[in-house]
Each structure stands twice: as structure tokens, then as C-alpha cells.
Design a protein around this motif. Structure first.
Motif, PDB file in Angstrom:
ATOM      1  N   MET A   5      21.828  56.327 -39.741  1.00 11.20           N
ATOM      2  CA  MET A   5      21.709  56.321 -38.278  1.00 11.20           C
ATOM      3  C   MET A   5      20.256  56.489 -37.852  1.00 11.20           C
ATOM      4  O   MET A   5      19.781  55.830 -36.927  1.00 11.20           O
ATOM      5  CB  MET A   5      22.578  57.435 -37.693  1.00 11.20           C
ATOM      6  CG  MET A   5      24.060  57.169 -37.807  1.00 11.20           C
ATOM      7  SD  MET A   5      25.047  58.582 -37.262  1.00 11.20           S
ATOM      8  CE  MET A   5      26.697  57.867 -37.269  1.00 11.20           C
ATOM      9  N   ARG A   6      19.552  57.378 -38.538  1.00 11.42           N
ATOM     10  CA  ARG A   6      18.140  57.590 -38.217  1.00 11.42           C
ATOM     11  C   ARG A   6      17.345  56.296 -38.403  1.00 11.42           C
ATOM     12  O   ARG A   6      16.518  55.926 -37.574  1.00 11.42           O
ATOM     13  CB  ARG A   6      17.572  58.689 -39.111  1.00 11.42           C
ATOM     14  CG  ARG A   6      16.090  58.949 -38.920  1.00 11.42           C
ATOM     15  CD  ARG A   6      15.565  59.954 -39.924  1.00 11.42           C
ATOM     16  NE  ARG A   6      15.589  59.441 -41.286  1.00 11.42           N
ATOM     17  CZ  ARG A   6      14.652  58.633 -41.786  1.00 11.42           C
ATOM     18  NH1 ARG A   6      13.640  58.243 -41.043  1.00 11.42           N
ATOM     19  NH2 ARG A   6      14.732  58.215 -43.043  1.00 11.42           N
ATOM     20  N   ARG A   7      17.636  55.622 -39.493  1.00 12.58           N
ATOM     21  CA  ARG A   7      16.894  54.401 -39.805  1.00 12.58           C
ATOM     22  C   ARG A   7      17.256  53.241 -38.878  1.00 12.58           C
ATOM     23  O   ARG A   7      16.481  52.282 -38.759  1.00 12.58           O
ATOM     24  CB  ARG A   7      17.157  53.998 -41.266  1.00 12.58           C
ATOM     25  CG  ARG A   7      16.550  54.966 -42.281  1.00 12.58           C
ATOM     26  CD  ARG A   7      17.025  54.643 -43.679  1.00 12.58           C
ATOM     27  NE  ARG A   7      16.545  55.618 -44.656  1.00 12.58           N
ATOM     28  CZ  ARG A   7      15.411  55.492 -45.356  1.00 12.58           C
ATOM     29  NH1 ARG A   7      14.643  54.426 -45.185  1.00 12.58           N
ATOM     30  NH2 ARG A   7      15.056  56.420 -46.221  1.00 12.58           N
ATOM     31  N   SER A   8      18.420  53.313 -38.260  1.00 15.77           N
ATOM     32  CA  SER A   8      18.830  52.236 -37.351  1.00 15.77           C
ATOM     33  C   SER A   8      18.637  52.624 -35.887  1.00 15.77           C
ATOM     34  O   SER A   8      19.215  52.001 -34.990  1.00 15.77           O
ATOM     35  CB  SER A   8      20.289  51.840 -37.615  1.00 15.77           C
ATOM     36  OG  SER A   8      21.140  52.968 -37.485  1.00 15.77           O
ATOM     37  N   GLY A   9      17.853  53.687 -35.641  1.00 15.04           N
ATOM     38  CA  GLY A   9      17.475  54.049 -34.276  1.00 15.04           C
ATOM     39  C   GLY A   9      18.474  54.894 -33.526  1.00 15.04           C
ATOM     40  O   GLY A   9      18.341  55.069 -32.308  1.00 15.04           O
ATOM     41  N   ARG A  10      19.461  55.455 -34.232  1.00 14.79           N
ATOM     42  CA  ARG A  10      20.474  56.293 -33.563  1.00 14.79           C
ATOM     43  C   ARG A  10      20.197  57.766 -33.868  1.00 14.79           C
ATOM     44  O   ARG A  10      20.987  58.460 -34.494  1.00 14.79           O
ATOM     45  CB  ARG A  10      21.867  55.878 -34.014  1.00 14.79           C
ATOM     46  CG  ARG A  10      22.261  54.475 -33.544  1.00 14.79           C
ATOM     47  CD  ARG A  10      23.584  54.037 -34.130  1.00 14.79           C
ATOM     48  NE  ARG A  10      23.445  53.730 -35.544  1.00 14.79           N
ATOM     49  CZ  ARG A  10      24.458  53.713 -36.410  1.00 14.79           C
ATOM     50  NH1 ARG A  10      25.683  54.037 -36.001  1.00 14.79           N
ATOM     51  NH2 ARG A  10      24.257  53.399 -37.660  1.00 14.79           N
TER      52      ARG A  10
END
Length: 316
Positions: free
Chosen positions: A273-278
Motif C-alpha cells: 500500500m505504501r508503495r502504491s500511494g495508499r
């Protein structure tokens, strides 16, 4: 055939660096194990001691008192002692530091075969350079100089299980002697946890007996069967997907672990999620892990890094 005599554990050696335990049993073979670096001798348990009890096998366990890498001057005192407790053919078994111990000392202690999971060949910095710096602080020249595993130390049959995608362990595997008596079995995406491929009573029994008989194909098949169902493999594949910028695929891979291994699921999913902007969703997952386990250092580290990055993004 085995005859369980209660598996009463006896301390047969208690030295400065290691302790040796013996759980006698009237079996037709012996299991000798060397423990991992995090183990601490307590006179009760050793690497695979519970498994040995379940199998009803004569058992000898060498347990460190600190991450000692089984120094020569004390191990030389033990070889005849351990040989004297052997019944039938003996298998030396260990993982990581214990895998090193099994390869370096198993044959000298009377083992006919060795099974080593993710072992080191050496921890000597001059031999490793920048390739594997994990154990540099553990190296003591008076204890470890000249202690690399060489061909003269190997048993008649030696089997090494390693993940070739886990760089440090693959470096160590390539430093082991090139010998016809040593066979390497790859366990992709198990990282440093290749010993999990030997877990389970029936599975371990098959692998141990195959190692004693020198049946490379049987060991390889058993390792593969266990590996493809291991949750660690799914977690490590997902971690690799995250590192290779495939976060959605990582989430999909670990989804099945949500109920059975919730912390591993949450750590990998939060990273995806962090890597996908969430970031907000990732933060909630990290907070959930910390609420479940207030001492979870990794979740705290990741949350701190996430908060720092978010603050930086805002400022940017």
C-alpha cells in the motif's frame, strides 16, 4: 526400529562455548544437531530435539552459549565424546550457524551424512569482504581464523539446502568446497528459512533417512513438496514483488494468509500500500500490528519511516 526410553536429556559436556546434550534411545541411527546463533544452552533443549523425540531416535545436540561458531579448541575436546554416544549411522543436521557446525564438525564427530540448511562456509572477513557482512562483529580471530569448511571436513555424503535468490547465503554456498560428496538443493524464495522445508515429523523422517542413504533425488523431491506449501515462500515472493515495483501482485499473493498468518499478511500488504500511494491504509495496518503486539519492532520501524516520508512529501 526404535524403542523410546523416555528421551531423558543428559548434559554430557558443559564448556565455555558450547554445551552437549544427549537423549539416549535404542534406535538404529543417531541424529546429531548443531544449533543456531540465537540459541542459548539451558541443559534442556537443542535444535530439533523435540523432533528427535517424536521420531524416537538416539539424539545428541550441540548448543552454543553465545554465537560462537563452534571454535576448534573446544570442539576438539568433544569429537571422541560424541562418537562414543553414537548408535548406528549418524546424521549431522543444522541450519545457518548450525549448518556450518554440521559441515565443519559433523564428520569429525562420527557422522556419515550431513544435512545443512543455509549454512556459512566461513565468517572470516578477509575471505568474505563486502559479499557477506552479516557476521563480521561475531568474528574473533583467536577462535575463528582458519575455520573455513574445507573438503577434509566433509562427511561421506553432504547435502546443502539454500535459496540461490538470497544473495548472502548463495555467496556462502559458493565458498563451500567443490566436492563430489557435496550436493546442493535449491529452495527458491525460502530466503534464510530453508530449514522450514525439513519441518514436520513424516517429512523430516523421509529427508533424514534419504540423507543417510545418499538419496539426493528423494531429498530434492521432499524439499520441493514442503516448499511449495510453505507460507514463508508466499511471503517472500510477495516481498520480492514489492521490491520489483509490483505491489498489487504482492497484495494478491498474500491475501490467502490474512486469517492464518495475519501479521505477515499485514506487513507485506502495508508495504504494498505504501508503495502504491495508499499511505493512510498502510498506516492503519501498521497500527493494527502494534496494537496486537506492542513490542513489534519491525512494524514500529516501518511506521516511523512511513510517517517520516509522509512529512517529507507534504513539505515537498
Amino acid at each position: 526400529m526404535t524403542s523410546n526410553l523416555g528421551h531423558i536429556t543428559q548434559t554430557i559436556f558443559d564448556g565455555k562455548h558450547v554445551q552437549v546434550l544427549h537423549a539416549p534411545n535404542e534406535s538404529d541411527w543417531t541424529l546429531l544437531t548443531f544449533d543456531i546463533m540465537h540459541a542459548r544452552a539451558n541443559g534442556k533443549v537443542a535444535f530439533a530435539s523435540k523432533l528427535a523425540q517424536a521420531l524416537g531416535v538416539n539424539f545428541i545436540g550441540v548448543v552454543p552459549k553465545y554465537p560462537c561458531w563452534y571454535p576448534k579448541h573446544e570442539m576438539d575436546e568433544l569429537t571422541d565424546l560424541i562418537k562414543g554416544k553414537r548408535i548406528g549411522p549418524m546424521l549431522a543436521y543444522g541450519a545457518s550457524m548450525g549448518g556450518y557446525g554440521a559441515l565443519r564438525w559433523g564428520s569429525l564427530c562420527g557422522a556419515h551424512s550431513t544435512l545443512a540448511c543455509s549454512p556459512q562456509a566461513t565468517i572470516e572477513p578477509s575471505l568474505l569482504g563486502e559479499r557477506d557482512k552479516r557476521y563480521q562483529l561475531r568474528y574473533i580471530s583467536e577462535l575463528h581464523a582458519g575455520m573455513r569448511v574445507n573438503e577434509e571436513h566433509l562427511a561421506e555424503r553432504n547435502f546443502v539446502i539454500v535459496d540461490r535468490f538470497f544473495k548472502n547465503d548463495f555467496v556462502q554456498a559458493n565458498l563451500l568446497p567443490a566436492s563430489d560428496s557435496l550436493r546442493t538443493i535449491f529452495a527458491p524464495f525460502m530466503f534464510h528459512s530453508t530449514a522450514k522445508c525439513v519441518s514436520g515429523r513424516e517429512n523430516a523422517a523421509q529427508i533424514f533417512h534419504a540423507a543417510l542413504e545418499g538419496d539426493h533425488a528423494a531429498i530434492k523431491a521432499a524439499i520441493r513438496r514442503k516448499r511449495v506449501t510453505a507460507f514463508e515462500r508466499a511471503v517472500n515472493i510477495a516481498k520480492t514483488c514489492n521490491r520489483k515495483h509490483r505491489p498489487l501482485l504482492a497484495e494478491k499473493i498474500v491475501e490467502r494468509l490474512k486469517e492464518t498468518h495475519p501479521v505477515d499478511y499485514a506487513l507485506v500488504t502495508a508495504d504494498a500500500m505504501r508503495r502504491s500511494g495508499r499511505s493512510n491504509e498502510a498506516r492503519e495496518l501498521y497500527l493494527g500490528i502494534i496494537e496486537r503486539d506492542k513490542g513489534h519492532k519491525l512494524a514500529k520501524q516501518h511506521l516511523s519511516a512511513l510517517n517520516t516520508n509522509c512529512e517529507f512529501d507534504v513539505q515537498k
